[in-house]
Scaffold this active site. Structure first.
Site, PDB file in Angstrom:
ATOM      1  N   GLY A  46      22.333  70.727  50.020  1.00 27.28           N
ATOM      2  CA  GLY A  46      21.709  69.540  49.452  1.00 27.28           C
ATOM      3  C   GLY A  46      20.470  69.916  48.670  1.00 27.28           C
ATOM      4  O   GLY A  46      19.866  70.972  48.916  1.00 27.28           O
ATOM      5  N   GLN A  51      12.436  68.755  44.312  1.00 25.51           N
ATOM      6  CA  GLN A  51      12.471  70.199  44.586  1.00 25.51           C
ATOM      7  C   GLN A  51      12.618  71.023  43.305  1.00 25.51           C
ATOM      8  O   GLN A  51      12.365  72.221  43.320  1.00 25.51           O
ATOM      9  CB  GLN A  51      13.627  70.541  45.550  1.00 25.51           C
ATOM     10  CG  GLN A  51      13.414  69.979  46.950  1.00 25.51           C
ATOM     11  CD  GLN A  51      14.570  70.356  47.857  1.00 25.51           C
ATOM     12  OE1 GLN A  51      15.608  69.699  47.841  1.00 25.51           O
ATOM     13  NE2 GLN A  51      14.420  71.422  48.616  1.00 25.51           N
ATOM     14  N   CYS A  94      15.642  74.117  54.776  1.00 25.78           N
ATOM     15  CA  CYS A  94      15.367  73.494  53.489  1.00 25.78           C
ATOM     16  C   CYS A  94      15.135  74.587  52.457  1.00 25.78           C
ATOM     17  O   CYS A  94      14.469  75.575  52.752  1.00 25.78           O
ATOM     18  CB  CYS A  94      14.114  72.616  53.615  1.00 25.78           C
ATOM     19  SG  CYS A  94      13.659  71.791  52.095  1.00 25.78           S
ATOM     20  N   LEU A  95      15.689  74.400  51.251  1.00 27.97           N
ATOM     21  CA  LEU A  95      15.524  75.409  50.206  1.00 27.97           C
ATOM     22  C   LEU A  95      14.062  75.541  49.785  1.00 27.97           C
ATOM     23  O   LEU A  95      13.679  76.559  49.215  1.00 27.97           O
ATOM     24  CB  LEU A  95      16.403  75.069  48.994  1.00 27.97           C
ATOM     25  CG  LEU A  95      17.920  75.119  49.251  1.00 27.97           C
ATOM     26  CD1 LEU A  95      18.684  74.622  48.031  1.00 27.97           C
ATOM     27  CD2 LEU A  95      18.371  76.522  49.635  1.00 27.97           C
ATOM     28  N   HIS A 136      18.108  64.049  55.190  1.00 22.51           N
ATOM     29  CA  HIS A 136      17.132  65.096  54.870  1.00 22.51           C
ATOM     30  C   HIS A 136      16.743  65.024  53.386  1.00 22.51           C
ATOM     31  O   HIS A 136      15.554  65.037  53.047  1.00 22.51           O
ATOM     32  CB  HIS A 136      17.735  66.471  55.206  1.00 22.51           C
ATOM     33  CG  HIS A 136      16.908  67.640  54.781  1.00 22.51           C
ATOM     34  ND1 HIS A 136      16.334  68.523  55.666  1.00 22.51           N
ATOM     35  CD2 HIS A 136      16.552  68.079  53.539  1.00 22.51           C
ATOM     36  CE1 HIS A 136      15.655  69.441  54.977  1.00 22.51           C
ATOM     37  NE2 HIS A 136      15.776  69.201  53.687  1.00 22.51           N
ATOM     38  N   GLU A 137      17.748  64.917  52.508  1.00 24.33           N
ATOM     39  CA  GLU A 137      17.461  64.874  51.064  1.00 24.33           C
ATOM     40  C   GLU A 137      16.732  63.592  50.686  1.00 24.33           C
ATOM     41  O   GLU A 137      15.843  63.605  49.838  1.00 24.33           O
ATOM     42  CB  GLU A 137      18.749  65.018  50.242  1.00 24.33           C
ATOM     43  CG  GLU A 137      19.515  66.320  50.459  1.00 24.33           C
ATOM     44  CD  GLU A 137      18.655  67.568  50.419  1.00 24.33           C
ATOM     45  OE1 GLU A 137      17.651  67.588  49.682  1.00 24.33           O
ATOM     46  OE2 GLU A 137      18.968  68.528  51.146  1.00 24.33           O
ATOM     47  N   HIS A 140      12.995  63.730  51.049  1.00 28.11           N
ATOM     48  CA  HIS A 140      12.289  64.380  49.937  1.00 28.11           C
ATOM     49  C   HIS A 140      11.818  63.359  48.897  1.00 28.11           C
ATOM     50  O   HIS A 140      10.792  63.558  48.260  1.00 28.11           O
ATOM     51  CB  HIS A 140      13.214  65.383  49.230  1.00 28.11           C
ATOM     52  CG  HIS A 140      13.312  66.721  49.909  1.00 28.11           C
ATOM     53  ND1 HIS A 140      12.246  67.580  50.020  1.00 28.11           N
ATOM     54  CD2 HIS A 140      14.359  67.359  50.485  1.00 28.11           C
ATOM     55  CE1 HIS A 140      12.641  68.693  50.633  1.00 28.11           C
ATOM     56  NE2 HIS A 140      13.922  68.578  50.938  1.00 28.11           N
TER      57      HIS A 140
HETATM   58 NI    NI Z   1      15.063  70.037  51.927  1.00 26.11          NI
END
Ligand code: NI
Length: 174
Positions: A46, A51, A94-95, A136-137, A140
């Protein structure tokens, strides 16, 4: 499609509340496909627009994790219209916080309304891993990271370490 750079925490661009999308125009559709490419290359399941430095309410997810055939979703203006009372604990990463994983509690099932890449109003139901990725996304988009769901002690430790790593990387590239 083009890959974009992923912002690493801590960064003020990851703490902003993102603005809704009026309509999926060609610029937004390009952003969505770029985000998918960036997510697959990472690799990740995701990615949210902030991000990659775009403060818009857009996420991309693919819960298939490479084992099954790809199942990409491009989602704008997501709204959770229902969530289950029963919760589940999942280990999240998380990236934007590479190498860190912590357990987070969230509702197990959700129902979501959103705009897809063709500017169509859609609804989907998700549970388990898919539900976790979407939630989660979506966090953000309100400037919330998964570490905001854990103890401030652990959060502080992770963010301090990431800050140090970023500083080292910046020095090495100079
Ligand atoms: Ni994340």
């Amino acid at each position: 499609m083009a890959k974009r750079d992923i912002i690493i925490a801590p960064d003020p661009r990851l703490k902003k509340v993102c603005t809704p999308v009026d309509k999926i125009d060609s610029e937004t559709a390009t952003l969505m496909t770029d985000m998918l490419e960036t997510m697959y290359a990472a690799p990740g399941v995701g990615l949210a627009a902030p991000q990659v430095g775009v403060s818009k309410r857009i996420i991309v997810v693919d819960p298939a994790r490479g084992k099954e055939s790809p199942n990409p979703h491009m989602i704008a203006n997501p709204e959770i219209v229902w969530s289950s009372e029963d919760t589940k604990v999942h280990e999240e990463g998380c990236l934007s916080l590479p190498q860190y994983y912590e357990e987070v509690v969230r509702p197990d099932r959700i129902r979501l309304q959103y705009l897809n890449e063709n500017n169509e109003k859609c609804e989907l139901e998700a549970d388990g891993f898919f539900s976790v990725v979407i939630q989660h996304e979506m966090d953000h988009l309100d400037g919330v990271l998964f570490v905001d769901h854990i103890s401030s002690l652990k959060r502080g430790m992770i963010l301090r370490k990431l800050k140090k790593t970023k500083k080292q990387m910046a020095q090495e590239s100079n």
